[in-house]
Motif scaffolding. Structure first.
Motif, PDB file in Angstrom:
ATOM      1  N   LYS A  85      64.176   8.254  39.098  1.00 30.78           N
ATOM      2  CA  LYS A  85      64.629   7.808  37.770  1.00 30.78           C
ATOM      3  C   LYS A  85      63.953   6.521  37.337  1.00 30.78           C
ATOM      4  O   LYS A  85      64.071   6.096  36.199  1.00 30.78           O
ATOM      5  CB  LYS A  85      66.140   7.549  37.782  1.00 30.78           C
ATOM      6  CG  LYS A  85      66.964   8.799  37.934  1.00 30.78           C
ATOM      7  CD  LYS A  85      68.423   8.426  37.733  1.00 30.78           C
ATOM      8  CE  LYS A  85      69.336   9.517  38.234  1.00 30.78           C
ATOM      9  NZ  LYS A  85      70.726   9.049  38.289  1.00 30.78           N
ATOM     10  N   ALA A  86      63.293   5.865  38.281  1.00 33.13           N
ATOM     11  CA  ALA A  86      62.734   4.545  37.979  1.00 33.13           C
ATOM     12  C   ALA A  86      61.259   4.618  37.575  1.00 33.13           C
ATOM     13  O   ALA A  86      60.668   3.615  37.235  1.00 33.13           O
ATOM     14  CB  ALA A  86      62.902   3.632  39.196  1.00 33.13           C
ATOM     15  N   LYS A  92      50.606   9.357  35.839  1.00 27.83           N
ATOM     16  CA  LYS A  92      50.142   9.500  37.221  1.00 27.83           C
ATOM     17  C   LYS A  92      50.459   8.219  37.981  1.00 27.83           C
ATOM     18  O   LYS A  92      50.539   7.143  37.387  1.00 27.83           O
ATOM     19  CB  LYS A  92      48.627   9.731  37.235  1.00 27.83           C
ATOM     20  CG  LYS A  92      48.240  11.150  36.903  1.00 27.83           C
ATOM     21  CD  LYS A  92      46.767  11.366  37.184  1.00 27.83           C
ATOM     22  CE  LYS A  92      46.404  12.804  36.864  1.00 27.83           C
ATOM     23  NZ  LYS A  92      44.964  13.023  36.923  1.00 27.83           N
ATOM     24  N   MET A  93      50.590   8.326  39.287  1.00 31.30           N
ATOM     25  CA  MET A  93      50.978   7.165  40.082  1.00 31.30           C
ATOM     26  C   MET A  93      49.981   6.009  39.945  1.00 31.30           C
ATOM     27  O   MET A  93      50.355   4.848  40.021  1.00 31.30           O
ATOM     28  CB  MET A  93      51.137   7.550  41.553  1.00 31.30           C
ATOM     29  CG  MET A  93      52.186   8.622  41.810  1.00 31.30           C
ATOM     30  SD  MET A  93      53.717   8.418  40.898  1.00 31.30           S
ATOM     31  CE  MET A  93      54.353   6.920  41.618  1.00 31.30           C
ATOM     32  N   TYR A 121      51.424  13.212  39.809  1.00 30.69           N
ATOM     33  CA  TYR A 121      52.561  12.854  38.970  1.00 30.69           C
ATOM     34  C   TYR A 121      53.794  12.697  39.874  1.00 30.69           C
ATOM     35  O   TYR A 121      53.836  13.287  40.966  1.00 30.69           O
ATOM     36  CB  TYR A 121      52.807  13.936  37.922  1.00 30.69           C
ATOM     37  CG  TYR A 121      51.746  13.952  36.845  1.00 30.69           C
ATOM     38  CD1 TYR A 121      51.803  13.046  35.787  1.00 30.69           C
ATOM     39  CD2 TYR A 121      50.680  14.847  36.912  1.00 30.69           C
ATOM     40  CE1 TYR A 121      50.824  13.042  34.807  1.00 30.69           C
ATOM     41  CE2 TYR A 121      49.691  14.850  35.942  1.00 30.69           C
ATOM     42  CZ  TYR A 121      49.769  13.940  34.893  1.00 30.69           C
ATOM     43  OH  TYR A 121      48.795  13.920  33.934  1.00 30.69           O
ATOM     44  N   PRO A 122      54.808  11.949  39.413  1.00 31.04           N
ATOM     45  CA  PRO A 122      55.996  11.720  40.248  1.00 31.04           C
ATOM     46  C   PRO A 122      56.609  13.000  40.813  1.00 31.04           C
ATOM     47  O   PRO A 122      57.034  13.043  41.968  1.00 31.04           O
ATOM     48  CB  PRO A 122      56.965  11.025  39.299  1.00 31.04           C
ATOM     49  CG  PRO A 122      56.116  10.352  38.289  1.00 31.04           C
ATOM     50  CD  PRO A 122      54.872  11.190  38.151  1.00 31.04           C
ATOM     51  N   GLY A 127      60.879  12.146  47.572  1.00 29.81           N
ATOM     52  CA  GLY A 127      61.674  10.947  47.316  1.00 29.81           C
ATOM     53  C   GLY A 127      61.193   9.743  48.118  1.00 29.81           C
ATOM     54  O   GLY A 127      61.077   8.637  47.595  1.00 29.81           O
ATOM     55  N   GLY A 128      60.903   9.981  49.389  1.00 30.36           N
ATOM     56  CA  GLY A 128      60.442   8.894  50.247  1.00 30.36           C
ATOM     57  C   GLY A 128      59.075   8.351  49.822  1.00 30.36           C
ATOM     58  O   GLY A 128      58.834   7.156  49.850  1.00 30.36           O
ATOM     59  N   GLU A 129      58.198   9.273  49.407  1.00 28.16           N
ATOM     60  CA  GLU A 129      56.867   8.852  48.941  1.00 28.16           C
ATOM     61  C   GLU A 129      56.979   8.045  47.655  1.00 28.16           C
ATOM     62  O   GLU A 129      56.339   7.002  47.491  1.00 28.16           O
ATOM     63  CB  GLU A 129      55.967  10.081  48.747  1.00 28.16           C
ATOM     64  CG  GLU A 129      55.563  10.724  50.075  1.00 28.16           C
ATOM     65  CD  GLU A 129      55.047  12.158  49.966  1.00 28.16           C
ATOM     66  OE1 GLU A 129      54.658  12.716  51.001  1.00 28.16           O
ATOM     67  OE2 GLU A 129      55.037  12.720  48.844  1.00 28.16           O
TER      68      GLU A 129
END
Ligand code: ADP
Ligand code: ADP
Length: 207
Positions: A85-86, A92-93, A121-122, A127-129
């Motif tokens: 959500k953040a 892209k990262m 992309y997210p 989640g951990g990455e």
């Protein structure tokens, strides 16, 4: 620098109960503070207010005596348990990190962020990455305060320890102020210079 929550009261809407009542606390840069207290007492709500994601119903948050700035890279960075959500889902990262400030190769390596993740992309990361990117972004931002709200629940134990060690190194070297929400009193004792129990400073009538 100093961040101060001053007489904060909060409820999510007019017809809902008060979550926080008349809560005040101050954190100086270089301090490491653990925020503990039973579930439901408003720890997450308080750190969201103090990092500018929620507006207090009453009271104010002051940074060196002035209101938190609304624009630009925030001097208070929050890392919390929902990295998905953040992060802007349309970037892209690589862009997520570029927008955050000073890119530092050694932090990327220490966080175990792989080069080809930058082109993703997210939604293409776990989640951990994603949480590693949230930590990197906060550390690149030139922030003065780092707030962590149960940030490691997404991570396996080894990764948790790795990320905490790196964060603590940065916190100490740059004398950042740290506020960590935790249920883990042992961890708080190890990491923090002092601990605040929200049950003691929240003047809500039912607690
Ligand atoms: P803690 O972090 O101490 O467990 P929280 O700040 O997460 O406490 O929650 C405090 C209270 O606020 C809980 O009763 C929770 O159900 C309620 N709450 C949290 N988020 C919302 C929301 N978006 N709308 C209404 N109530 C909420
Ligand atoms: P809860 O934990 O009670 O479910 P949310 O996770 O829905 O609350 O948080 C509310 C909103 O706050 C999120 O949708 C997100 O946009 C915003 N938010 C909280 N922390 C951050 C952060 N570190 N960076 C960006 N946005 C954030």
């Amino acid at each position: 620098m100093q961040i101060e929550a001053k007489n904060i009261s909060f409820r999510y809407s007019d017809n809902q109960p008060w979550i926080l009542q008349d809560v005040s606390l101050k954190i100086e840069e270089g301090e490491r503070v653990g925020l503990i207290g039973p579930s439901g007492y408003g720890k997450s709500t308080l750190v969201k207010i103090m990092s500018g994601y929620l507006r207090p119903t009453k009271g104010e948050v002051l940074l060196d005596g002035k209101p938190l700035p609304k624009k630009g890279v925030s001097p208070v960075q929050l890392i919390y348990q929902h990295p998905e959500k953040a992060i802007n889902p349309r970037w892209k990262m690589k862009k997520v990190l570029q927008e955050s400030g000073m890119f530092r190769e050694e932090v990327m390596e220490a966080l175990g962020i792989e080069k080809d993740w930058l082109e993703r992309y997210p939604r293409e990361l776990s989640g951990g990455e994603l949480q590693r990117f949230c930590v990197a972004r906060s550390l690149f931002s030139g922030t003065h305060f780092l707030f962590a709200d149960e940030m490691s629940t997404m991570l396996d134990v080894i990764t948790q320890a790795q990320i905490w060690n790196l964060m603590l190194k940065e916190v100490e070297e740059r004398r950042l102020g740290l506020l960590m929400v935790t249920h883990n009193a042992e961890l708080a004792k190890k990491i923090c210079t002092r601990t605040i129990n929200l049950a003691e400073i929240n003047k809500r009538e039912d607690i």
